[in-house]
Design a protein around this motif. Sequence first.
Motif, PDB file in Angstrom:
ATOM      1  N   ASN A  46       0.831  -1.209   0.000  1.00  0.00           N
ATOM      2  CA  ASN A  46       0.000   0.000   0.000  1.00  0.00           C
ATOM      3  C   ASN A  46       0.862   1.254   0.000  1.00  0.00           C
ATOM      4  O   ASN A  46       0.495   2.266  -0.595  1.00  0.00           O
ATOM      5  N   HIS A  47       2.016   1.207   0.672  1.00  0.00           N
ATOM      6  CA  HIS A  47       2.953   2.332   0.638  1.00  0.00           C
ATOM      7  C   HIS A  47       3.372   2.624  -0.798  1.00  0.00           C
ATOM      8  O   HIS A  47       3.389   3.781  -1.226  1.00  0.00           O
ATOM      9  N   ARG A  48       3.690   1.568  -1.535  1.00  0.00           N
ATOM     10  CA  ARG A  48       4.112   1.733  -2.940  1.00  0.00           C
ATOM     11  C   ARG A  48       2.971   2.285  -3.791  1.00  0.00           C
ATOM     12  O   ARG A  48       3.198   3.136  -4.652  1.00  0.00           O
ATOM     13  N   ILE A  49       1.773   1.797  -3.550  1.00  0.00           N
ATOM     14  CA  ILE A  49       0.619   2.270  -4.321  1.00  0.00           C
ATOM     15  C   ILE A  49       0.346   3.740  -4.033  1.00  0.00           C
ATOM     16  O   ILE A  49       0.193   4.555  -4.960  1.00  0.00           O
ATOM     17  N   ILE A  50       0.296   4.099  -2.756  1.00  0.00           N
ATOM     18  CA  ILE A  50       0.047   5.502  -2.377  1.00  0.00           C
ATOM     19  C   ILE A  50       1.164   6.391  -2.898  1.00  0.00           C
ATOM     20  O   ILE A  50       0.907   7.474  -3.442  1.00  0.00           O
ATOM     21  N   SER A  51       2.402   5.935  -2.771  1.00  0.00           N
ATOM     22  CA  SER A  51       3.539   6.700  -3.271  1.00  0.00           C
ATOM     23  C   SER A  51       3.434   6.902  -4.782  1.00  0.00           C
ATOM     24  O   SER A  51       3.654   8.013  -5.280  1.00  0.00           O
ATOM     25  N   GLY A  52       3.108   5.847  -5.502  1.00  0.00           N
ATOM     26  CA  GLY A  52       2.960   5.947  -6.960  1.00  0.00           C
ATOM     27  C   GLY A  52       1.868   6.920  -7.357  1.00  0.00           C
ATOM     28  O   GLY A  52       2.041   7.721  -8.293  1.00  0.00           O
ATOM     29  N   ILE A  53       0.754   6.883  -6.640  1.00  0.00           N
ATOM     30  CA  ILE A  53      -0.353   7.811  -6.929  1.00  0.00           C
ATOM     31  C   ILE A  53       0.084   9.252  -6.681  1.00  0.00           C
ATOM     32  O   ILE A  53      -0.199  10.144  -7.491  1.00  0.00           O
ATOM     33  N   LEU A  54       0.789   9.506  -5.580  1.00  0.00           N
ATOM     34  CA  LEU A  54       1.242  10.865  -5.269  1.00  0.00           C
ATOM     35  C   LEU A  54       2.258  11.375  -6.295  1.00  0.00           C
ATOM     36  O   LEU A  54       2.185  12.527  -6.741  1.00  0.00           O
ATOM     37  N   ILE A  55       3.197  10.521  -6.681  1.00  0.00           N
ATOM     38  CA  ILE A  55       4.202  10.930  -7.672  1.00  0.00           C
ATOM     39  C   ILE A  55       3.550  11.168  -9.024  1.00  0.00           C
ATOM     40  O   ILE A  55       3.831  12.166  -9.699  1.00  0.00           O
ATOM     41  N   LEU A  56       2.647  10.285  -9.432  1.00  0.00           N
ATOM     42  CA  LEU A  56       1.929  10.461 -10.692  1.00  0.00           C
ATOM     43  C   LEU A  56       1.085  11.733 -10.667  1.00  0.00           C
ATOM     44  O   LEU A  56       1.057  12.491 -11.644  1.00  0.00           O
ATOM     45  N   THR A  57       0.431  11.996  -9.539  1.00  0.00           N
ATOM     46  CA  THR A  57      -0.356  13.220  -9.386  1.00  0.00           C
ATOM     47  C   THR A  57       0.526  14.452  -9.540  1.00  0.00           C
ATOM     48  O   THR A  57       0.138  15.425 -10.194  1.00  0.00           O
ATOM     49  N   SER A  58       1.716  14.420  -8.959  1.00  0.00           N
ATOM     50  CA  SER A  58       2.606  15.573  -9.062  1.00  0.00           C
ATOM     51  C   SER A  58       3.038  15.804 -10.504  1.00  0.00           C
ATOM     52  O   SER A  58       3.064  16.950 -10.970  1.00  0.00           O
ATOM     53  N   ILE A  59       3.342  14.750 -11.229  1.00  0.00           N
ATOM     54  CA  ILE A  59       3.719  14.884 -12.648  1.00  0.00           C
ATOM     55  C   ILE A  59       2.544  15.417 -13.457  1.00  0.00           C
ATOM     56  O   ILE A  59       2.696  16.319 -14.289  1.00  0.00           O
ATOM     57  N   TYR A  60       1.368  14.876 -13.205  1.00  0.00           N
ATOM     58  CA  TYR A  60       0.141  15.312 -13.879  1.00  0.00           C
ATOM     59  C   TYR A  60      -0.090  16.806 -13.659  1.00  0.00           C
ATOM     60  O   TYR A  60      -0.370  17.555 -14.600  1.00  0.00           O
ATOM     61  N   LEU A  61       0.034  17.243 -12.410  1.00  0.00           N
ATOM     62  CA  LEU A  61      -0.200  18.658 -12.088  1.00  0.00           C
ATOM     63  C   LEU A  61       0.832  19.563 -12.739  1.00  0.00           C
ATOM     64  O   LEU A  61       0.491  20.637 -13.245  1.00  0.00           O
ATOM     65  N   VAL A  62       2.095  19.158 -12.746  1.00  0.00           N
ATOM     66  CA  VAL A  62       3.138  19.986 -13.384  1.00  0.00           C
ATOM     67  C   VAL A  62       2.831  20.173 -14.864  1.00  0.00           C
ATOM     68  O   VAL A  62       2.898  21.290 -15.391  1.00  0.00           O
ATOM     69  N   ILE A  63       2.460  19.094 -15.546  1.00  0.00           N
ATOM     70  CA  ILE A  63       2.136  19.198 -16.973  1.00  0.00           C
ATOM     71  C   ILE A  63       0.898  20.071 -17.177  1.00  0.00           C
ATOM     72  O   ILE A  63       0.876  20.936 -18.060  1.00  0.00           O
ATOM     73  N   ALA A  64      -0.121  19.875 -16.355  1.00  0.00           N
ATOM     74  CA  ALA A  64      -1.343  20.689 -16.465  1.00  0.00           C
ATOM     75  C   ALA A  64      -1.041  22.163 -16.207  1.00  0.00           C
ATOM     76  O   ALA A  64      -1.549  23.039 -16.918  1.00  0.00           O
ATOM     77  N   PHE A  65      -0.197  22.450 -15.210  1.00  0.00           N
ATOM     78  CA  PHE A  65       0.134  23.837 -14.871  1.00  0.00           C
ATOM     79  C   PHE A  65       0.958  24.499 -15.976  1.00  0.00           C
ATOM     80  O   PHE A  65       0.711  25.647 -16.340  1.00  0.00           O
ATOM     81  N   ILE A  66       1.950  23.782 -16.496  1.00  0.00           N
ATOM     82  CA  ILE A  66       2.766  24.350 -17.577  1.00  0.00           C
ATOM     83  C   ILE A  66       1.896  24.593 -18.801  1.00  0.00           C
ATOM     84  O   ILE A  66       1.962  25.656 -19.429  1.00  0.00           O
ATOM     85  N   SER A  67       1.054  23.633 -19.136  1.00  0.00           N
ATOM     86  CA  SER A  67       0.140  23.783 -20.261  1.00  0.00           C
ATOM     87  C   SER A  67      -0.806  24.962 -20.056  1.00  0.00           C
ATOM     88  O   SER A  67      -1.132  25.685 -21.001  1.00  0.00           O
ATOM     89  N   PHE A  68      -1.230  25.171 -18.812  1.00  0.00           N
ATOM     90  CA  PHE A  68      -2.116  26.285 -18.491  1.00  0.00           C
ATOM     91  C   PHE A  68      -1.511  27.613 -18.929  1.00  0.00           C
ATOM     92  O   PHE A  68      -2.195  28.458 -19.507  1.00  0.00           O
ATOM     93  N   PHE A  69      -0.220  27.810 -18.665  1.00  0.00           N
ATOM     94  CA  PHE A  69       0.400  29.094 -18.996  1.00  0.00           C
ATOM     95  C   PHE A  69       0.515  29.317 -20.501  1.00  0.00           C
ATOM     96  O   PHE A  69       0.619  30.454 -20.949  1.00  0.00           O
ATOM     97  N   PHE A  70       0.461  28.259 -21.291  1.00  0.00           N
ATOM     98  CA  PHE A  70       0.469  28.410 -22.738  1.00  0.00           C
ATOM     99  C   PHE A  70      -0.940  28.519 -23.322  1.00  0.00           C
ATOM    100  O   PHE A  70      -1.141  29.126 -24.359  1.00  0.00           O
ATOM    101  N   GLU A  71      -1.915  27.905 -22.657  1.00  0.00           N
ATOM    102  CA  GLU A  71      -3.262  27.780 -23.219  1.00  0.00           C
ATOM    103  C   GLU A  71      -4.360  28.490 -22.442  1.00  0.00           C
ATOM    104  O   GLU A  71      -5.518  28.436 -22.833  1.00  0.00           O
ATOM    105  N   TRP A  72      -4.047  29.167 -21.351  1.00  0.00           N
ATOM    106  CA  TRP A  72      -5.099  29.669 -20.476  1.00  0.00           C
ATOM    107  C   TRP A  72      -6.008  30.680 -21.148  1.00  0.00           C
ATOM    108  O   TRP A  72      -7.203  30.705 -20.886  1.00  0.00           O
ATOM    109  N   LYS A  73      -5.484  31.508 -22.027  1.00  0.00           N
ATOM    110  CA  LYS A  73      -6.333  32.509 -22.686  1.00  0.00           C
ATOM    111  C   LYS A  73      -7.366  31.835 -23.582  1.00  0.00           C
ATOM    112  O   LYS A  73      -8.500  32.290 -23.674  1.00  0.00           O
ATOM    113  N   ILE A  74      -6.967  30.753 -24.219  1.00  0.00           N
ATOM    114  CA  ILE A  74      -7.885  30.014 -25.099  1.00  0.00           C
ATOM    115  C   ILE A  74      -8.878  29.208 -24.267  1.00  0.00           C
ATOM    116  O   ILE A  74     -10.075  29.198 -24.538  1.00  0.00           O
TER     117      ILE A  74
END
Length: 189
Positions: free
Chosen positions: A16-44
């Motif tokens: 369960n530690h590995r699963i929770i850790s994987g979810i948190l790390i994946l979430t962080s990567i997901y958010l970074v990509i979404a945030f970076i994309s936001f700064f390029f696409e937010w006006k649209i």
Amino acid sequence: NSIINKLLSPFKNKNNHRIISGILILTSIYLVIAFISFFFEWKIDDSVVTGKSIGEVITNKDVNNKIGGFGAYIANLLIKRWFGITAFLIPLITFSIGMKIIGFHVVRVRKLIMNSLLAFIIIPIIISHFIGNIVSAGGVGIFTNDLLNSALGEIGTTLMLIVFILTYISILFDINSSNILNLIYCLLV
């Protein structure tokens, strides 16, 4: 006591530690990509996201965020409406917690969280006050800066922010009068 043990038992399991850790790390990567994309696409994406429910956004085919409708929605919420660029601390925190769970102590997580909570409030205000009411200040920064300007005036707000920044730096780096005198002495000798 047995009820508490039953509730805590899933958190003691290494898998369960590995699963929770994987979810948190994946979430962080997901958010970074979404945030970076936001700064390029937010006006649209702004017209697609603003004032819409999450269900309307995630099913809209006109979203340009690289992570899709949910990425556009969460980035708009965390960056534009709330914390501005400081929202990038959220994936840093989730990544650090995920790494700590599996045994990699990248940073002191408690200190990171405490400093981030302070940063979520003060950095957006500083951005809004010194740079302007821009999207990277977030709604918290713009609203709080406007409130402070109304209450203290622009000069009062500027002075308060400067005192806060200097106080925080002196506490963070343990700067006191003897440290300053030692530094001056070292520079002169």
